[in-house]
Design an enzyme around this catalytic site. Structure first.
Site, PDB file in Angstrom:
ATOM      1  N   LYS A   1       0.849  -1.195   0.000  1.00 52.42           N
ATOM      2  CA  LYS A   1       0.000   0.000   0.000  1.00 52.42           C
ATOM      3  C   LYS A   1       0.883   1.243   0.000  1.00 52.42           C
ATOM      4  O   LYS A   1       1.888   1.274   0.715  1.00 52.42           O
ATOM      5  CB  LYS A   1      -0.911  -0.032   1.237  1.00 52.42           C
TER       6      LYS A   1
ATOM      7  N   SER B   1      -9.948   2.282   2.705  1.00 51.48           N
ATOM      8  CA  SER B   1      -8.999   2.953   1.850  1.00 51.48           C
ATOM      9  C   SER B   1      -8.016   2.011   1.141  1.00 51.48           C
ATOM     10  O   SER B   1      -7.391   2.413   0.175  1.00 51.48           O
ATOM     11  CB  SER B   1      -8.186   3.948   2.679  1.00 51.48           C
TER      12      SER B   1
ATOM     13  N   SER C   1     -10.518   0.156   6.989  1.00 54.84           N
ATOM     14  CA  SER C   1      -9.859   0.138   5.680  1.00 54.84           C
ATOM     15  C   SER C   1      -9.174  -1.159   5.264  1.00 54.84           C
ATOM     16  O   SER C   1      -8.723  -1.262   4.128  1.00 54.84           O
ATOM     17  CB  SER C   1      -8.833   1.260   5.600  1.00 54.84           C
TER      18      SER C   1
HETATM   19  N1  GLN Z   1     -13.526   4.947   5.937  1.00 52.47           N
HETATM   20  C1  GLN Z   1     -12.955   5.436   7.146  1.00 52.47           C
HETATM   21  C2  GLN Z   1     -12.499   6.847   6.960  1.00 52.47           C
HETATM   22  O1  GLN Z   1     -12.649   7.346   5.901  1.00 52.47           O
HETATM   23  C3  GLN Z   1     -11.820   4.554   7.579  1.00 52.47           C
HETATM   24  C4  GLN Z   1     -10.615   4.686   6.732  1.00 52.47           C
HETATM   25  C5  GLN Z   1      -9.481   3.854   7.230  1.00 52.47           C
HETATM   26  O2  GLN Z   1      -9.680   2.871   7.943  1.00 52.47           O
HETATM   27  N2  GLN Z   1      -8.280   4.259   6.886  1.00 52.47           N
HETATM   28  O3  GLN Z   1     -11.993   7.457   7.845  1.00 52.47           O
END
Ligand code: GLN
Length: 496
Positions: free
Chosen positions: A78, A163, A187
């Protein structure tokens, strides 16, 4: 030769050990797959030269019987993980073409164990999002497609979740044998669920955060996404471990997680939280959840009704805590130390121009919310209150575990993958609701695994989540394996 990209990580490990193929052959097959799948936009940087040289080095070690636990295994990383000498952007314009002079602890442990890096994977900008649509490199396309009413493959491209959308899509499309991911509110688990693969967010402190671009430091946690529960367990062992460079890293021994895969779950108490049965929950999610409970029961586990009364406050509290920490963490992107600089007439204007140009809309929204809830007049009303709610959420879980519950079963997401552009345009909260089942776990610092368990009416994968006691990921691997064995593996039909 058979298509080497269809192997699981465990199968590839065996093939390499028995010299059925070399790491160079395995790596080349994956590099070709990556090239052929560029329409998915899963990789934001391909590093074929580096991959081949790492593969050759792994082959030499394997030849001498000295290969590490991941010797010769091609992985995707990532783009939130700093990779020494390799561009790392967090998929934000503000980092521009930043090349870190250091390697994140998690990735350095993968290379210590002789894994091979294929390249860097797309994600939501600074990991803020649930659809991979906030990336400065554009959205990732989910390898899964909706089946048309006539059973044909319909054209609407779907999001892979976020994400860690690039990580999930790359694994589901067989572009790599596993990938690193991060999870601040869901995410790892939500994209894994959208892509029909396995993802685990370890206990907070299990994997070092050092060298991972920070989003919300008290919630961020690295973990793997993989084709199977066993593969996730193998990767997690390499990624875990104490790191003195991260003060929140837990000084605990790393278990052999793989040994838990296939272990009996007889007599385990599995909690079913009534608060997760939300109004308007789609029938198919409800059914999937009941099915999962039945599978665990058939394997000898005992199901118990539990209550996590503060669940309904988790999402609102998360959207105060996470932006607050993000606004502080992102203060460092000022045009001086990293990446982009947009000139101005004076230094304050240069800061402003750089941040206005460098950050996307979602990131700017979070910075604004974050600075607001931390500001002098509002700190007590918002941030402090959210922290108190967080303590109560944590206590809900502690109470259940104190009553002998080993793990908790919930759906992973409230729906299957949705179309690109379909959600969150008019109302960002619509996107935030994706994490309704996952954020509590981050707020409490607990481990959570998402395992594919079924499909929706349109043929798209759906996942179940298992939440564990702190530092008891082993139980999650045992339970996850039960679900995987019952549900079978989910493989996207190749169309790209
Ligand atoms: N969807 C959540 C956010 O936008 C979690 C994102 C994540 O876990 N990095 O904050």
């Amino acid at each position: 030769m058979t298509d080497l990209t269809l192997l699981t990580l465990a199968e590839a490990r065996e093939g390499l050990a028995s010299k059925s193929f070399s790491s160079l052959e395995l790596t080349d097959a994956h590099l070709k797959a990556v090239e052929d799948a560029r329409t998915l936009n899963a990789f934001v940087l391909e590093t074929p030269e580096r991959a081949r040289s790492m593969a050759r080095a792994a082959d030499a070690k394997i030849g001498k019987g000295e290969g590490g636990p991941l010797a010769g295994i091609p992985l995707g990383i990532k783009d939130l993980f700093a990779t020494e000498g390799v561009r790392t952007t967090a998929c934000s314009n503000v980092l521009d073409a930043f090349v870190p002079p250091y390697e994140s602890t998690v990735t350095s442990q993968l290379w210590r164990d002789d894994a091979v890096m294929l390249g860097k994977l797309n994600n939501d900008e600074f990991a803020m999002g649930s659809s991979n649509e906030t990336s400065c490199f554009g959205p990732v396309v989910n390898p899964w497609r909706r089946a048309g009413s006539n059973g044909a493959i319909e054209g609407t491209p779907l999001v892979p979740g976020g994400s860690s959308g690039g990580s999930a899509a790359a694994v589901a499309a067989n572009l790599c044998l596993g990938a690193t991911a991060t999870d601040t509110g869901g995410s790892i688990r939500q994209p894994a669920s959208f892509a029909g693969i396995v993802g685990i967010k370890p206990t907070y402190g299990r994997c070092s955060r050092w060298g991972i671009v920070a989003f919300a430091s008290s919630l961020d946690q690295a973990g793997p996404v993989a084709k199977t529960v066993r593969d996730a367990a193998i990767l997690m062992r390499s990624m875990s471990g104490h790191d003195p460079k991260d003060t929140t890293s837990a000084n605990l021994p790393v278990p052999d997680f793989e040994a838990s895969v296939g272990k009996s779950v007889k007599g385990m108490k599995i909690g079913i939280p009534k608060e997760y049965r939300m109004d308007g929950m789609p029938d198919e999610i409800e059914k999937l959840w009941a099915q999962g409970a039945d599978w665990l029961k058939a394997a000898g586990a005992e199901l118990v009704d539990i209550s996590l009364p503060h669940t309904k406050y988790a999402l609102p509290a998360y959207y105060i805590v996470a932006p607050a920490e993000a606004s502080s963490n992102l203060a460092r992107y000022d045009g001086v130390r990293y990446g982009l600089r947009a000139p101005g007439r004076n230094i304050a204007e240069m800061y402003e121009n750089t941040r206005a140009e460098g950050f996307g809309a979602e990131v700017r929204r979070r910075v604004m919310i974050g600075t607001y809830v931390l500001s002098a007049g509002y700190y007590d009303a918002y941030y402090l209150r959210a922290q108190k709610v967080r303590t109560l959420i944590k206590k809900d879980f502690e109470d259940c575990f104190a009553k002998g519950v080993h793990a908790i079963l919930t759906p992973a997401t409230p729906s299957a993958a949705f179309g690109i552009g379909e959600k969150g345009k008019a109302d960002p909260v619509e996107m935030y609701l994706n994490d309704i089942f996952t954020v509590t776990v981050n707020m409490a610092g607990l481990p959570g695994i998402a395992v594919p368990a079924g499909k929706d009416a349109q043929g798209l994968p759906l996942g179940l989540q298992l939440i564990g006691r702190p530092f008891d990921e082993e139980t999650l691997f045992s339970l996850g394996e039960v679900v995987e064995q019952a549900a079978g593996r989910f493989v996207a039909a190749k169309w790209w």
